[in-house]
Design an enzyme around this catalytic site. Structure first.
Site: not given
Ligand code: GH3
Ligand code: MG
Ligand code: MG
Length: 463
Positions: A53, A55, A330, A338, A373
């Protein structure tokens, strides 16, 4: 669910009358005798609509309305002001205070129910959207709350369908102060124009000399893409039949002619705001949905989604007695990328790998980033032999692909290891399937990398 309506009036007889009318239509009614009680009851009950309302002693309806609309927790509750018939300026004042609509005393039942129904419908839709929004926030997917009505709607697109040249000119002039207005004087172009123009609100006269304005409105409304575009019609004050038909059809609002330009501005603004608010909630919801299921770096599905989807896929395959396979891959020695080139280059490589995986997968397959990875591809209706072929092809493609590490065209070679497992018809589950694929991957790594290993359960012949 029945809607709850808060009726506010200082005259007890008025409250009782409205309460009886609404209760007869199965609305759940609560009441308040003044503005203060109205605000506290609104906070306590969160009604679906408030009939207020104007008022009232102490705090009048305008002030009460403005207070409720300024409270973020309450601002979405539609408010209908109940004004005296003669006070045209009251209507405007109410709409300006943020009211969604007004009705005049003595109250016409059909108009009352039409408006209440339409406002409650919109409110329920918005509630649903707000709830999803809340879920996203609770899940930590979304941080910002988009719960306040958008206030600035200047530049919105308005379509006017009216063959009255004098009235049309005045309306266009007035609306053009704030909006982008298009005016159609030929009704036969109206529907086409409406459907392609991306309008935020459409105004249609029902007093066209050679066309039925309500028919045009219904044609526009029936177009799926136009469902959320508010429609406002101009009706003859002496023809309540048209007005009621319009509201029943789901027309969002109406105005009587001659059109009061100030009232029109407020009504148009309310409709545009409501539409924009609805759109914001919707797009936020869609964005949070896609954020919730995709991996930000690669755009592939994330692990959370994979887990949910894998469970469903396994159930389906077992139920229908179909094959199903899974590969987990993998990158080999990814850490060294890296370490050598930096984390950003590592990210670039992962994105390129994700692109290859997408290119190599069939559309029925689902690719996801499982972890750093590691990637998983789910392959429905794929026998062990075909899964092995697919995995080998994937391994070959990666090995042969030069991975870019900068914009200058420098590349490096990378390889992947893959583990595969196939769904066993007896007693297998999403977890055991994933676990076996992971064991196979571990085997591939141990055996020297850049290879495919098949889990021995259901391994292809001769493996
Ligand atoms: P392997 O042949 O036994 O798989 O050896 P690797 O070096 O690939 O495996 P490991 O698991 O030792 O290392 C994986 C690396 O991936 C370590 C980590 O810092 C890196 N990583 C994980 N996620 C990311 C991401 O999003 N970006 C980047 N640049 N690196 C990543
Ligand atoms: Mg690997
Ligand atoms: Mg790995």
């Amino acid at each position: 669910m029945t809607a709850q309506i808060l009726v506010v009036d200082d005259v007890l007889a008025n409250v009782k009358l409205l309460e009886a009318k609404l209760a007869s239509e199965y609305y759940d009614v609560i009441t308040a005798k003044d503005g203060f009680e109205a605000i506290s009851k609104a906070k306590e009950h969160r009604p679906d609509l408030i009939l207020l309302d104007v008022m009232m002693p102490g705090m009048d309806g305008f002030e009460t309305c403005a207070k409720i609309k300024a409270d973020v927790e309450l601002s979405h509750i539609p408010i209908v002001m109940v004004t005296a018939l003669s006070e045209k300026s009251d209507r405007l004042k109410g709409l300006d205070a943020g009211a969604d609509d007004f009705i005049t005393k003595p109250i016409n039942d059909v108009a009352l129910f039409a408006r209440v129904k339409s406002l409650v419908r919109i409110k329920m839709l918005l509630d649903e959207l707000r709830l999803r929004d809340k879920t996203s926030i609770e899940m930590g997917i979304k941080s910002e709350v988009g719960q306040t009505m958008i206030t600035d709607v200047s530049g919105a697109r308005v379509l006017l369908v009216d063959d009255d040249t004098v009235q049309g000119k005045q309306i266009v002039a007035r609306l053009s102060e704030s909006y982008n207005v298009e005016w159609v004087e030929e009704p036969d172009q109206a529907v086409a124009k409406a459907c392609i123009g991306n309008f935020d609100v459409i105004l249609i006269s029902t007093l066209l000399s050679n066309a039925d304005g309500l028919r045009l409105a219904s044609q526009i409304k029936s177009n799926e893409a136009m469902r959320n575009v508010p429609l406002l019609v101009f009706v003859d004050e002496d023809d309540p039949r048209i007005m009621l038909k319009a509201l029943e059809m789901g027309i969002n609002d109406y105005m009587t002619v001659p059109v009061d330009k100030n009232e029109m501005l407020v009504r148009v603004r309310t409709q545009i705001r409501r539409k924009k608010y609805q759109e914001t909630l919707k797009s936020q919801y869609q964005m949070s949905m896609s954020m919730a299921i995709t991996d930000a770096l690669t755009g592939l599905y994330n692990r959370h989604y994979l887990n949910t989807h894998l469970g469903n896929m396994v159930k389906q395959a077992l139920k229908n007695g179909k094959y199903m396979a899974l590969m987990i891959m993998d990158m080999d020695h990814f850490k060294s990328v890296n370490d050598t080139y930096g984390h950003d280059v590592g990210d670039m490589i992962l994105k390129q790998l994700a692109t290859l995986i997408i290119q190599q997968s069939r559309s029925s397959e689902l690719a996801a980033r499982f972890g750093g990875e590691e990637f998983v591809v789910l392959m429905p209706e794929t026998d062990p032999q075909s899964a092995l072929m697919a995995a080998n092809r994937m391994r070959d493609v990666v090995q042969l692909t030069p991975f870019k590490i900068n914009d200058k065209g420098d590349t490096i070679q990378k390889t992947i290891s893959i583990g595969i497992a196939s769904l066993h018809p007896d007693g297998d589950s999403a977890e055991s399937l994933l676990k076996r694929a992971d064991e196979a991957l571990y085997e591939a790594k141990r055996a020297g990398r850049n290879r495919v290993t098949v889990n021995s359960v259901l391994a292809p012949k001769g493996w």
